[in-house]
Write a protein that holds these residues in place. Sequence first.
Motif, PDB file in Angstrom:
ATOM      1  N   THR A 180     -12.081  -5.455   9.649  1.00  0.00           N
ATOM      2  CA  THR A 180     -11.547  -6.331   8.600  1.00  0.00           C
ATOM      3  C   THR A 180     -10.084  -6.533   8.895  1.00  0.00           C
ATOM      4  N   LYS A 181      -9.632  -7.781   8.840  1.00  0.00           N
ATOM      5  CA  LYS A 181      -8.242  -8.071   9.150  1.00  0.00           C
ATOM      6  C   LYS A 181      -7.588  -8.825   8.009  1.00  0.00           C
ATOM      7  N   LEU A 182      -6.328  -8.568   7.844  1.00  0.00           N
ATOM      8  CA  LEU A 182      -5.541  -9.303   6.867  1.00  0.00           C
ATOM      9  C   LEU A 182      -4.334  -9.849   7.603  1.00  0.00           C
ATOM     10  N   ILE A 183      -4.084 -11.146   7.461  1.00  0.00           N
ATOM     11  CA  ILE A 183      -2.889 -11.690   8.102  1.00  0.00           C
ATOM     12  C   ILE A 183      -2.050 -12.433   7.068  1.00  0.00           C
ATOM     13  N   ARG A 184      -0.764 -12.497   7.380  1.00  0.00           N
ATOM     14  CA  ARG A 184       0.154 -13.371   6.652  1.00  0.00           C
ATOM     15  C   ARG A 184       0.624 -14.418   7.638  1.00  0.00           C
ATOM     16  N   GLN A 185       0.524 -15.661   7.260  1.00  0.00           N
ATOM     17  CA  GLN A 185       0.935 -16.716   8.193  1.00  0.00           C
ATOM     18  C   GLN A 185       1.778 -17.747   7.444  1.00  0.00           C
ATOM     19  N   ARG A 186       2.565 -18.475   8.219  1.00  0.00           N
ATOM     20  CA  ARG A 186       3.293 -19.607   7.645  1.00  0.00           C
ATOM     21  C   ARG A 186       3.292 -20.708   8.689  1.00  0.00           C
ATOM     22  N   GLU A 187       2.767 -21.845   8.330  1.00  0.00           N
ATOM     23  CA  GLU A 187       2.702 -23.013   9.218  1.00  0.00           C
ATOM     24  C   GLU A 187       2.084 -22.667  10.566  1.00  0.00           C
ATOM     25  N   GLY A 188       1.069 -21.855  10.525  1.00  0.00           N
ATOM     26  CA  GLY A 188       0.342 -21.530  11.742  1.00  0.00           C
ATOM     27  C   GLY A 188       0.936 -20.386  12.544  1.00  0.00           C
ATOM     28  N   LYS A 189       2.079 -19.855  12.076  1.00  0.00           N
ATOM     29  CA  LYS A 189       2.712 -18.760  12.825  1.00  0.00           C
ATOM     30  C   LYS A 189       2.359 -17.425  12.146  1.00  0.00           C
ATOM     31  N   LEU A 190       1.925 -16.489  12.934  1.00  0.00           N
ATOM     32  CA  LEU A 190       1.543 -15.179  12.412  1.00  0.00           C
ATOM     33  C   LEU A 190       2.800 -14.400  12.040  1.00  0.00           C
ATOM     34  N   LEU A 191       2.873 -13.958  10.774  1.00  0.00           N
ATOM     35  CA  LEU A 191       4.046 -13.208  10.323  1.00  0.00           C
ATOM     36  C   LEU A 191       3.806 -11.704  10.367  1.00  0.00           C
ATOM     37  N   SER A 192       2.633 -11.290   9.896  1.00  0.00           N
ATOM     38  CA  SER A 192       2.291  -9.868   9.954  1.00  0.00           C
ATOM     39  C   SER A 192       0.784  -9.729   9.866  1.00  0.00           C
ATOM     40  N   PHE A 193       0.297  -8.569  10.225  1.00  0.00           N
ATOM     41  CA  PHE A 193      -1.158  -8.368  10.210  1.00  0.00           C
ATOM     42  C   PHE A 193      -1.475  -6.902   9.958  1.00  0.00           C
ATOM     43  N   PHE A 194      -2.659  -6.669   9.420  1.00  0.00           N
ATOM     44  CA  PHE A 194      -3.173  -5.323   9.188  1.00  0.00           C
ATOM     45  C   PHE A 194      -4.644  -5.314   9.550  1.00  0.00           C
ATOM     46  N   VAL A 195      -5.066  -4.240  10.176  1.00  0.00           N
ATOM     47  CA  VAL A 195      -6.456  -4.160  10.629  1.00  0.00           C
ATOM     48  C   VAL A 195      -7.086  -2.883  10.106  1.00  0.00           C
ATOM     49  N   ASN A 196      -8.284  -2.985   9.582  1.00  0.00           N
ATOM     50  CA  ASN A 196      -9.053  -1.794   9.238  1.00  0.00           C
ATOM     51  C   ASN A 196     -10.280  -1.808  10.135  1.00  0.00           C
ATOM     52  N   ASP A 197     -10.211  -0.964  11.160  1.00  0.00           N
ATOM     53  CA  ASP A 197     -11.339  -0.981  12.091  1.00  0.00           C
ATOM     54  C   ASP A 197     -12.026   0.369  12.149  1.00  0.00           C
ATOM     55  N   ARG A 198     -11.782   1.186  11.112  1.00  0.00           N
ATOM     56  CA  ARG A 198     -12.362   2.522  11.155  1.00  0.00           C
ATOM     57  C   ARG A 198     -13.567   2.665  10.259  1.00  0.00           C
ATOM     58  N   CYS A 199     -13.677   1.771   9.279  1.00  0.00           N
ATOM     59  CA  CYS A 199     -14.661   1.996   8.238  1.00  0.00           C
ATOM     60  C   CYS A 199     -15.751   0.952   8.336  1.00  0.00           C
ATOM     61  N   ALA A 200     -16.932   1.373   8.780  1.00  0.00           N
ATOM     62  CA  ALA A 200     -18.035   0.430   8.926  1.00  0.00           C
ATOM     63  C   ALA A 200     -18.477  -0.126   7.592  1.00  0.00           C
ATOM     64  N   ALA A 201     -18.213   0.631   6.507  1.00  0.00           N
ATOM     65  CA  ALA A 201     -18.664   0.160   5.194  1.00  0.00           C
ATOM     66  C   ALA A 201     -17.902  -1.069   4.749  1.00  0.00           C
ATOM     67  N   GLY A 202     -16.827  -1.416   5.464  1.00  0.00           N
ATOM     68  CA  GLY A 202     -16.073  -2.589   5.080  1.00  0.00           C
ATOM     69  C   GLY A 202     -16.354  -3.783   5.957  1.00  0.00           C
ATOM     70  N   CYS A 203     -17.314  -3.681   6.852  1.00  0.00           N
ATOM     71  CA  CYS A 203     -17.497  -4.740   7.843  1.00  0.00           C
ATOM     72  C   CYS A 203     -18.852  -5.422   7.737  1.00  0.00           C
ATOM     73  N   GLY A 204     -18.921  -6.559   8.411  1.00  0.00           N
ATOM     74  CA  GLY A 204     -20.126  -7.369   8.369  1.00  0.00           C
ATOM     75  C   GLY A 204     -21.364  -6.652   8.862  1.00  0.00           C
ATOM     76  N   MET A 205     -21.169  -5.716   9.769  1.00  0.00           N
ATOM     77  CA  MET A 205     -22.327  -5.008  10.332  1.00  0.00           C
ATOM     78  C   MET A 205     -23.076  -4.226   9.245  1.00  0.00           C
ATOM     79  N   PHE A 206     -22.357  -3.745   8.269  1.00  0.00           N
ATOM     80  CA  PHE A 206     -22.968  -3.006   7.165  1.00  0.00           C
ATOM     81  C   PHE A 206     -23.933  -3.929   6.431  1.00  0.00           C
ATOM     82  N   LEU A 207     -23.469  -5.153   6.136  1.00  0.00           N
ATOM     83  CA  LEU A 207     -24.347  -6.118   5.469  1.00  0.00           C
ATOM     84  C   LEU A 207     -25.505  -6.490   6.387  1.00  0.00           C
TER      85      LEU A 207
END
Lengths: 313, 257, 379
Positions: free
Chosen positions: B100-127
């Motif tokens: 799961t990723k969260l990004i902040r962008q402005r006019e197409g430019k990436l400002l910051s990002f956060f990634v949660n790649d440890r928890c399968a319960a938060g991802c599409g594969m769980f569904l």
Amino acid sequence: MNILSLSGSIPEQVCDTIRFFGHGGSQRISHYCQYAADYISRVLEDEGVDGVVFPRSCDSSRTIGSYLEGCGKFVHQFHVPARRDAAAARYLAGEIRRYKEAVEGHYGTGITDMEERTGLVNGRNRALGRLYARLPELCYGAYLDMLHGLLQRPLRGQRVPEDLPACACPEGPRVFVLGSTQAGTGLIRQIEEAGLHIVGDRLPESRRLFSVPEVSTKGDLYENIAESLLAGLPSPSQDAFAEILKEDRDELVKKQVQGVIYITQKYCEPYDYLFPAYERMLDGLSIPVLRVTETGGGAGNAALAIGTFADML
Amino acid sequence: MSGIGIDAGSTYTKYCVLGDDAQIRTVFSGPTPIRQKEYFTEKLQALWEAYGEIPAVSCGYGRKNIAGTRAVSELSALAAGTGRVLPEAEVVLDIGGQDTKLIRQREGKLLSFFVNDRCAAGCGMFLGNTLHRLGVAFETLDLTDGRLPGIRLSSTCAVFAQSEIVERIAEGVPEEEILRAVLVQMLTQSKALLDKVDCGRVWLSGGLTGIPGIAAYAGAVLERPVAVPEHAAYLAALGCALMASGGTEKGREGEKG
Amino acid sequence: MAQLYLQLQAKLMRDYYKDFSKYAKGRAPSRKVAWVTAFTPVEILEALGIGYIYPESYAAVIAASGQEQGLLRESGRNGLCADCCAYSGCFNGALAAGTAPRGLPPRPDVLIATNNQCNTLPGWWNLLAEGYHVPLIVLDYPGEGMGKERALPYVTAQHKGLIAEMEGLSGNRLDEGRLAELIRNSRRSVAAWDRAAGLLADRCVDPTALFDGISYLITSRCRPETAALYDALYGIQAGSPLADGERTPVFWLGYPLWYHPQRYLKELLPDFRICGSNYITWWSLDYDGEEPMEQLFSAYNYTFLNLSAETKRVRLKECIDASGAKAAISLRNKSCKCDFVSAKYISLPQVELEIDMIDRGYLDMDRARRQMDILRETV
């Protein structure tokens, strides 16, 4: 004598230790630094290790001893003072003496070569400092791999190379790494593969190791070693945030760093508490920071985060 | 200038083609195969035959297996795509197959990002796994009534949650209730990322956006306004296509490189 | 007795909170202020007329007021990892948000941290120091491993250094007689507390009163009112009937749950009664020694959490045996790396619950209920 050491603050002038750099062990301790848990695993699982020495400088290392009770090996907790004043130096000198006596008592050996070892440590650190100064042109991954290998060898067998492979991405964005890579150099490789040029660090096994002043063999050797250990670049567990921020600020400006990669272990509270202050300092310099947290399973998809950070830079 | 964008996700690959007028000519997706190199070579060839040998940029887990394209970070691509579709969308939450990723962008430019790649319960594969276990097709999911489930999965770990799901099935809990509870669990895992940013409205991207009613449902779980932009599942592929066409700064840098 | 207890309680609280923004209303504190950790030798500060505030205790108050969730998120947005101690997240969040139930504490003139509880606190205080740009003093307590002959001079040097710095800050000179008197007050407070808390094992004493009541031993132990307060508490509790023999006595191993009205999971324990808790023994400091410096060394170097694993194990066993517990509930909060191996030497049926003392969001009530059911069956 195969003593596994967890910290660069354990004085190498006393006896040889094997610096611990990661182990895929079986210990999984809830809410506990996996690097420390792997250390415990190695001690319990590796028959080649007959002794351990570790500090008391963070919440995880504070309780390592209780997990090693009854292991039948030499277990010694070395108290690195949380202060760095004259009283702490005197105390640390006594602590070094206690460590030496404990080793002698357990292994039935007399340690008589501390002066010679002091000279070797001084020489090695000088050589490492020279190599570090050339980092912008050298491959950082090769440098750190060399360091990790070096520190696992006996002091007399530690040969610092004169040269290392050249940096493969000298035109890449200039980055600085700090935190802990003691669990392995995989992340460093990923950083370089993303085209980032690592020009400096604040790692315990690198810049912090050889930042300690040379130890004089005149006068009281224990006090001299203690003063030297306390005068090096401090860890965040040594009550030194202000100093760390100032020292690194100077280094970042000098090396024209464009980004910082902050590498920590999950549940490593000294670096967790340093991060907000460090981030504020970097904000003031308009230097972006990427925080990568490693757990027992590695750093997750660090490649995505590192690649994205490289893009941003 | 035209361009092809390919977002090779862990479960689905999304494609976007931009025409000379920088307008979207087509977007489509297909399951990401196991043998990727051959597959993508053929796919890219087919796209070139259809649209001409225009530049192509790829992102995602499988990007290294797509010869003939320039690889970029999927988060940069997501920012670029969002900037094109909805420049005012500051925060984008992307629930992918494996992370799961969260990004902040402005006019197409990436400002910051956060990634949660440890928890399968938060991802599409769980569904995905749950749908498979229940024998339910993704396309049949419909949340337009906005109803939250009457049950809650107490396990935050996907492994234990699977055991819990088996128990619920045995108890006769309807499949739809279970699936709604799984979606609640997935969205709840995103809260930790959302807490890292000051944001009002959240824009959702990724595969979940194909579920009718997901925006309001997610809003109820996340306790803040959630919206789904146009081409929500294709934002990263669109970003890649923009970069390929030279329609972004990164795209132009890539041309220079 | 109850009247006296309430009066003394009100006085201590009034004195403690008078400089918090809700009550001070813009008035500057009348004396210098130190922010201290829970096991700081405050007798020195009191002797020099310096006020002291406990951020950890205030985090507990914030959680009790139900405000911790938003403040934890605020703290996360300011860069503090959610894995860190929730006391720090909650308090730092309040500072960042500028809001808390009793207002903000008075700005510190000095920050004093110790490592005789854990190593998190010096890190937290270093972070606070970066925000406030005031002097930071970290007191390093070696514990048992180093031997008294080495540890005493080191700790004494630090205490004397603290005195010198605080004399400079306050403009006052330390009166050793006054320091000795304050240490006597602390001793009396500890003795009075031990007497009152000791009733929990055998009497129908509400553990909530003790979980809340120990706060004065933390924040005001060298005040003369504190011993009187606890004497009053003893007077109130001594008349309680003997403990209900039908309910299983259980030992609460860990922090009180500050956000919970009863400070423990009362709703899960209708057939249990709490007969002891290690938390309520932690501030029973032993001011052993002939003169103040030695007494402060004994008290603050040998805090329970600073003892060796072996000594902690022995003390914990004594404590549990004295309580008459037939079972134990061990709490793992989301950050403490407390030495839970010591619990393995207790030959009692135990359950380990993952509950945080500040962050109510960490509790999975269904899971806790299932685990308590298992404990019930085991007992």
